[in-house]
Design an enzyme around this catalytic site. Structure first.
Site, PDB file in Angstrom:
ATOM      1  N   ILE A  84       0.977  -1.269  -0.016  1.00 58.84           N
ATOM      2  CA  ILE A  84      -0.026  -0.054  -0.040  1.00 58.84           C
ATOM      3  C   ILE A  84       0.724   1.268   0.025  1.00 58.84           C
ATOM      4  CG2 ILE A  84      -0.200  -0.038   2.523  1.00 58.84           C
ATOM      5  CD1 ILE A  84      -3.165   0.815   1.872  1.00 58.84           C
ATOM      6  N   CYS A  85       0.234   2.350  -0.573  1.00 55.77           N
ATOM      7  CA  CYS A  85       0.998   3.700  -0.623  1.00 55.77           C
ATOM      8  C   CYS A  85       2.198   3.641  -1.325  1.00 55.77           C
ATOM      9  CB  CYS A  85       1.110   4.055   0.789  1.00 55.77           C
ATOM     10  SG  CYS A  85       1.448   5.773   1.068  1.00 55.77           S
ATOM     11  N   HIS A  86       3.374   3.968  -0.711  1.00 50.29           N
ATOM     12  CA  HIS A  86       4.674   4.052  -1.415  1.00 50.29           C
ATOM     13  C   HIS A  86       5.488   2.818  -1.402  1.00 50.29           C
ATOM     14  CE1 HIS A  86       4.061   8.592  -0.735  1.00 50.29           C
ATOM     15  NE2 HIS A  86       4.991   8.721  -1.548  1.00 50.29           N
ATOM     16  N   TRP A 121       0.533   5.115  -4.162  1.00 48.16           N
ATOM     17  CA  TRP A 121       0.220   6.581  -3.942  1.00 48.16           C
ATOM     18  C   TRP A 121       0.596   7.339  -5.253  1.00 48.16           C
ATOM     19  CZ3 TRP A 121      -1.326   9.234  -0.142  1.00 48.16           C
ATOM     20  CH2 TRP A 121      -1.313  10.795  -0.134  1.00 48.16           C
ATOM     21  N   SER A 162      -2.877  -1.034  -3.104  1.00 48.80           N
ATOM     22  CA  SER A 162      -3.704   0.217  -2.645  1.00 48.80           C
ATOM     23  C   SER A 162      -3.063   1.399  -2.812  1.00 48.80           C
ATOM     24  CB  SER A 162      -4.542   0.006  -1.325  1.00 48.80           C
ATOM     25  OG  SER A 162      -5.636  -0.919  -1.729  1.00 48.80           O
TER      26      SER A 162
END
Length: 183
Positions: free
Chosen positions: A105-107, A126, A158
């Site tokens: 998720i994210c970075h 991201w 995500s």
């Protein structure tokens, strides 16, 4: 199922660690905090220090074969530290080599780029990682959660903390389905 949660010694986004961790526990899994060093990790709420968490296993002293899946929490600094650690990158790549499911998720996909497992995959992150992922051979989509079935490993991604509910639900479904297939 034992699920590895890989983080650097500092820089993991706390909510990106704690919400998936709790979701895994609530689903009857055994989350295990794996890091590049023993001791504790320092989590962050964006740029502010948050809580610390005890490391349970150290990269280089464990392998993907000890787990049923891998979760890569986000935060800007966390994957940046991980992608500079050869043992952490090899640990991530090992999950893909073994066909085990991975969630990021994210970075966190920065670490996937360094492990050279993005090519041919459809994933999200991201938004600032969009160009990095495309340059690594992946197809970036702006979706709350994305599941890529590209062999040998299923990959759940995500974008951000606002997507955590969908992320947790989806990675738990994918990990459970993969565990049933392996049995």
């Amino acid at each position: 199922m034992r699920i590895a949660f890989l983080t650097a010694p500092e820089g993991v986004e706390q909510v990106g660690l704690t919400e998936p961790w709790q979701a895994a526990k609530d689903a009857g899994h055994e989350p295990v905090l794996v890091s590049t060093q023993s001791g504790e990790i320092q989590a962050f709420n964006h740029l502010d220090k948050a809580d610390t968490f005890p490391v349970q296993e150290v990269v280089g002293e464990t392998s993907a074969g000890d787990f049923g899946g891998l979760v890569l929490p986000g935060g800007v600094a966390n994957p940046d530290f991980l992608r500079m650690d050869e043992k952490a990158v090899a640990f991530v790549r090992d999950f893909f080599d073994r066909g085990l499911p991975v969630a990021a998720i994210c970075h966190a996909p920065w670490t996937l780029i360094e492990a050279d497992v993005v090519r041919g995959r459809v994933l999200t992150s991201w938004p600032s990682l969009r160009t990095d992922l495309r340059n690594a051979g992946g197809t970036w989509v702006d979706e709350q959660v994305q599941v890529c079935d590209h062999a040998p490993s299923k990959l759940v991604t995500s974008r951000k903390p606002d997507d955590l509910k969908a992320f947790c639900q989806t990675f738990l479904e994918v990990f459970a389905a993969e565990s049933r297939q392996a049995a």
